[in-house]
Design an enzyme around this catalytic site. Structure first.
Site, short mmCIF file in Angstrom:
data_model
loop_
_atom_site.label_atom_id
_atom_site.label_comp_id
_atom_site.label_asym_id
_atom_site.label_seq_id
_atom_site.Cartn_x
_atom_site.Cartn_y
_atom_site.Cartn_z
N ASP A 13 0.86 -1.19 0.00
CA ASP A 13 0.00 0.00 0.00
C ASP A 13 0.89 1.23 0.00
O ASP A 13 2.07 1.16 0.32
CB ASP A 13 -0.90 0.00 1.25
CG ASP A 13 -1.90 1.15 1.24
OD1 ASP A 13 -2.41 1.49 0.15
OD2 ASP A 13 -2.17 1.72 2.31
N SER A 14 0.31 2.38 -0.36
CA SER A 14 1.07 3.63 -0.29
C SER A 14 1.34 4.03 1.16
O SER A 14 2.29 4.74 1.44
CB SER A 14 0.31 4.75 -0.99
OG SER A 14 -0.95 4.92 -0.39
N CYS A 76 -3.65 -0.91 -2.17
CA CYS A 76 -3.88 0.51 -2.45
C CYS A 76 -4.83 0.64 -3.63
O CYS A 76 -4.55 0.12 -4.72
CB CYS A 76 -2.54 1.15 -2.79
SG CYS A 76 -2.64 2.85 -3.33
N GLU A 156 -5.84 10.13 8.90
CA GLU A 156 -4.45 10.21 9.33
C GLU A 156 -4.31 11.06 10.59
O GLU A 156 -3.43 10.84 11.41
CB GLU A 156 -3.58 10.80 8.22
CG GLU A 156 -3.57 10.00 6.93
CD GLU A 156 -2.37 9.07 6.81
OE1 GLU A 156 -1.37 9.33 7.47
OE2 GLU A 156 -2.47 8.08 6.07
N CYS A 191 -11.32 3.49 -1.25
CA CYS A 191 -10.01 3.87 -0.70
C CYS A 191 -9.93 3.20 0.66
O CYS A 191 -10.91 3.22 1.42
CB CYS A 191 -9.90 5.39 -0.56
SG CYS A 191 -8.42 5.94 0.35
N HIS A 193 -8.69 4.06 3.30
CA HIS A 193 -8.86 4.93 4.47
C HIS A 193 -10.33 5.11 4.85
O HIS A 193 -10.63 5.53 5.96
CB HIS A 193 -8.30 6.33 4.19
CG HIS A 193 -6.82 6.43 4.29
ND1 HIS A 193 -5.98 6.04 3.28
CD2 HIS A 193 -6.01 6.87 5.28
CE1 HIS A 193 -4.72 6.25 3.64
NE2 HIS A 193 -4.72 6.76 4.85
#
Lengths: 275, 275
Positions: A13-14, A76, A156, A191, A193
């Site tokens: 993943d990034s 990702c 984040e 995504c 996230h």
């Protein structure tokens, strides 16, 4: 020499969002050995061009190949959406699984009215991979999509509760649905996230909308591939390996939120991807 | 050969935020030729380690040096905070000016009660460069600081008005001031993205708090250095040059917000920093 079955599954993943995919894989396949690489030095991928994402993804997955992995999971969404063919070619004959196809498959299976909404990063939306993947499975589906980059920043920052994520979600979902002629009954969290805001997204979307998170579906696809290629591992599980290209402390701290359990700083190894 | 005076001023940032500094320089020194480089392939710097930021900043500024610039302005707070000595050594004898010292100087000049607050990125806060710079000028000043990474994401998304930025600002400023024994009378906007929220920040901070934006002070310092070293250019101004390491279209679109005037896609040149 390790038999092919006993080799690790590499997860790329990034950043740390892909840990939701890792958690789903670990839960479904507790016997497998897992190694995770987050390209934290160069995240986020979601705002970058397809060319740059492809170049970074190839460099990063090469670092995973040093572990002689039996399979690479591209956790990702952005890299899956814009770089999967490039990655598959670069890593052959090791099989590569992305998250876009499984997500699209789950969406098509879930939708009754054929109207599907996608939320993702800018890069994923611009590339149109989810739209293509849905249409490949169901050509008469209608698809609307919207980039929601603030979700990445909020996750984040750890602001997953309270009025800020609620307002952000309301605005994104409103703008998304305003772009549709018929209200979609299925919303893809495109995504890694985004699942941390699933509660707020479900509330803003209203009743009758199913949320699709590709982590589960991707884990199922991994299990099927291992079964089909006789690559399933037996025996006791092992603690996973975490690799990051920068900021191990931040990886452990923010990553714990996505993995759903604490990660110790000392468990995270820094790797250098310099050519 | 171009005389030293006629050479360009190089301005470096991780992305587009530094265009506020460029705008201040262009306004104060309309005769100067400017070249701006945004390392958009690897932004943001604010969440990365000091080592990685230093490495990226040296690579990026080397690309500016190809233009035979007479001076480099590090418009990125994070790079100024953690990489200025490394950059000065790498680019010598070309002088290098960062934004942290000018910002600290302006804060010390503005504060009457000696209590100063700093908001910045995670990297800048962690490195403590503003705290050191303020104490170097005024050893008995008290300084509180807070990382506000969501401002970067909001600015990049263009959400600079409405209740979301207002709520985010209220929470950040409340948490910042809660960490202070005496209410600061000066608040430094220690990231080039933050001035677009100046109105909301001023409102949340309340009366009697002066906001300091280092763009103006940095431009003044540039003018003083050119004067002192006899490097001021005469003659007509020129259109600036914009370089980005990725996504020229996005650079032009988001950058216009910071520069305060439109940037045409065609004006932005992509550069490759690969070693």
């Amino acid at each position: 020499m390790t038999s092919r079955r006993d080799r690790q599954i590499g997860i790329f993943d990034s950043g740390v969002g892909g840990l939701t995919v890792m958690a789903a894989i670990a839960k479904l396949m507790p016997h497998e050995r897992l190694v995770y690489l987050g390209d934290t030095a160069r995240l986020p991928y979601g705002t970058k061009s397809a060319e740059t994402v492809s170049r970074y993804a190839v460099q990063a997955t090469r670092a995973l190949m040093r572990f002689d992995v039996k399979l690479v999971v591209v956790a990702c969404n952005t890299a899956s959406a814009v770089a999967l063919p490039v990655l598959a070619a670069a890593l052959a004959p090791v099989p590569v699984i992305g998250v876009v196809e499984p997500g699209a498959r789950a969406a098509v299976a879930a939708s009754r009215n054929g109207h599907i909404a996608i939320i993702a990063t800018e890069g994923t939306v611009r590339g149109g991979a989810y739209v293509r993947a849905v249409h490949a499975l169901k050509p008469n589906a209608t698809v609307v999509q919207k980039a929601c980059p603030l979700f990445v920043a909020l996750a984040e920052e750890g602001w997953t509760e309270g009025d800020v994520p609620e307002r952000v979600t309301e605005r994104y979902v409103r703008e998304l649905f305003e772009s549709a002629d018929v209200k979609p009954d299925t919303l893809v969290l495109g995504c890694t996230h985004f699942p941390v805001f699933a509660k707020q997204i479900a509330k803003a979307a209203g009743s009758g909308v199913t949320l699709v998170d590709s982590a589960q579906t991707t884990a199922t696809e991994v299990a099927q591939l291992l079964q089909a290629q006789n690559l399933k591992r037996q025996g006791a599980g092992e603690a996973p390996l975490f690799l990051a290209t920068d900021a191990a402390e931040r990886f452990a701290r923010v990553g714990s939120l996505f993995l759903g359990r604490p990660i110790d700083n000392a468990q995270v190894e820094l790797v250098d991807l310099a050519p």
